[in-house]
Design a protein around this motif. Structure first.
Motif, PDB file in Angstrom:
ATOM      1  N   GLN A   1      -1.383   8.119  -2.972  1.00 42.73           N
ATOM      2  CA  GLN A   1      -0.578   7.003  -2.490  1.00 42.73           C
ATOM      3  C   GLN A   1      -1.009   6.593  -1.077  1.00 42.73           C
ATOM      4  O   GLN A   1      -0.202   6.451  -0.178  1.00 42.73           O
ATOM      5  N   LYS A   2      -2.329   6.488  -0.902  1.00 43.20           N
ATOM      6  CA  LYS A   2      -2.952   6.044   0.344  1.00 43.20           C
ATOM      7  C   LYS A   2      -2.862   7.086   1.461  1.00 43.20           C
ATOM      8  O   LYS A   2      -3.243   6.814   2.604  1.00 43.20           O
ATOM      9  N   ARG A   3      -2.388   8.280   1.147  1.00 42.76           N
ATOM     10  CA  ARG A   3      -2.265   9.312   2.174  1.00 42.76           C
ATOM     11  C   ARG A   3      -3.389  10.338   2.045  1.00 42.76           C
ATOM     12  O   ARG A   3      -3.674  10.818   0.950  1.00 42.76           O
ATOM     13  N   LYS A   4      -3.969  10.707   3.171  1.00 41.68           N
ATOM     14  CA  LYS A   4      -5.017  11.722   3.190  1.00 41.68           C
ATOM     15  C   LYS A   4      -4.463  13.110   3.476  1.00 41.68           C
ATOM     16  O   LYS A   4      -5.128  14.113   3.225  1.00 41.68           O
TER      17      LYS A   4
ATOM     18  N   HIS B   1       3.903   0.045   8.454  1.00 37.50           N
ATOM     19  CA  HIS B   1       2.973  -1.047   8.767  1.00 37.50           C
ATOM     20  C   HIS B   1       3.575  -2.009   9.778  1.00 37.50           C
ATOM     21  O   HIS B   1       2.964  -2.292  10.814  1.00 37.50           O
TER      22      HIS B   1
ATOM     23  N   SER C   1      -7.142  11.110  -1.928  1.00 36.19           N
ATOM     24  CA  SER C   1      -5.939  10.523  -1.328  1.00 36.19           C
ATOM     25  C   SER C   1      -4.869  10.278  -2.376  1.00 36.19           C
ATOM     26  O   SER C   1      -5.153   9.911  -3.518  1.00 36.19           O
TER      27      SER C   1
ATOM     28  N   LYS D   1       3.296   1.800   2.326  1.00 39.73           N
ATOM     29  CA  LYS D   1       3.658   2.104   3.708  1.00 39.73           C
ATOM     30  C   LYS D   1       5.168   2.045   3.946  1.00 39.73           C
ATOM     31  O   LYS D   1       5.665   2.555   4.943  1.00 39.73           O
TER      32      LYS D   1
ATOM     33  N   ARG E   1       0.799  -1.231   0.000  1.00 41.72           N
ATOM     34  CA  ARG E   1       0.000   0.000   0.000  1.00 41.72           C
ATOM     35  C   ARG E   1       0.828   1.275   0.000  1.00 41.72           C
ATOM     36  O   ARG E   1       0.292   2.367   0.072  1.00 41.72           O
TER      37      ARG E   1
END
Length: 311
Positions: A237-240, A60, A235, A41, A39
């Protein structure tokens, strides 16, 4: 200490670590070689703030270290001299004679030098505060972003207070004009995180379509506005959340990972929570003083906050 003739990118390639899309040659995400997380991480950093670091960290599973640690862990090297053994084994797998060694080492050092030359010395907190306060006069909190705060349970009065504190929507179309207006008003943008010199040699602020969202201000213990996070609309790259930063751009710099104070620093109780926006919302709802910490791994800045009344 002289640079080694290879980087964590070279080591990762030797070990078959899979790189994920995005990032750049100095910082990018990979499939974690320890826990297999895909993901984004796990992050490889070659150069940070103009300095060679060659480190990795997985948010992670917690694995982390430098490029020699990476090689030693994945190849089962243990003992007091395992890093020295890892260094020599990497050189063996990257066949190079004395001449090749010097050429590779020189390239690594030149790369570090070029990154360092592009960076600006960070401005002091007082100058950041002056620039950011002037910038906020040019921005508003959009209807859609007010709706996002309402969805989180905030009242119109609370949203209004947050807007006064600096919660404003960014505007990619005005990235150059904002910088120009600030310069005309007498602001010095050099070393202020988020500002940089673009290809046309104009000052610009790092507002783009890909980081579209609203600003979450970072207020220091001394009441100075020192940085911003951006709550992204979409989002990345899975970042908010991302920092308003220009660290990898010409004359730009990084804000670091500062913590933010919401409320009275002299209050009887001070709480710590993860997230700048979360800290401010909780303060608005309860009246208690909160410190917003960027993440669980960000403890250095937290320790420097001069607050004694923790619960």
């Amino acid at each position: 200490m002289k640079a080694k003739p290879f980087t964590i990118t070279d080591v990762g390639a030797l070990l078959g670590v899979q790189r994920l899309p995005g990032g750049d040659e100095n910082s990018y995400n990979v499939v974690c070689p320890f826990c297999g997380d895909e993901r984004g991480k796990c992050n490889f950093i070659v150069i940070k703030n103009g300095e060679l670091v060659n480190v990795y960290h997985c948010f992670h599973c917690g694995a982390g270290g430098n490029m020699l640690t990476l090689y030693a862990e994945l190849n089962g090297l243990y003992g007091a001299n395992r890093y020295q053994r890892a260094y020599w084994k990497i050189q063996e797998e990257l066949p190079m004679g004395i001449q090749e060694y010097k050429i590779r080492q020189k390239k690594v050092m030149q790369r570090e030098k070029q990154c360092k030359e592009k960076l600006a010395e960070p401005a002091d907190c007082e100058n950041r505060d002056a620039v950011y306060r002037e910038m906020l006069k040019m921005l508003k909190l959009s209807f859609s972003h007010k709706a996002d705060l309402r969805r989180r349970g905030l009242t119109e009065t609370e949203i209004s207070r947050m807007e006064q504190l600096g919660y404003r929507s960014i505007c990619a179309e005005d990235s150059v004009s904002i910088a120009r207006r600030l310069i005309r008003s007498g602001c010095n943008l050099k070393g202020v995180p988020g500002f940089f010199v673009n290809r046309n040699q104009d000052w610009e602020i790092a507002f783009y379509l890909k980081n579209s969202g609203y600003l979450c201000p970072v207020w220091s213990f001394d009441g100075l506005l020192t940085a911003f996070q951006i709550r992204l609309d979409v989002s990345y790259q899975k970042r908010k959340y991302v920092w308003l930063s220009s660290a990898k751009l010409d004359k730009g710099c990084s804000p670091g990972s500062p913590v933010s104070l919401s409320g009275d620093p002299d209050g009887q109780r001070v709480f710590v929570t993860e997230g700048i926006l979360k800290a401010e919302i909780t303060h608005q709802r309860t009246g208690e003083t909160y410190i917003g910490n960027h993440g669980v791994a960000n403890h250095k800045e937290l320790r420097q906050m001069p607050v004694k009344n923790f619960p």
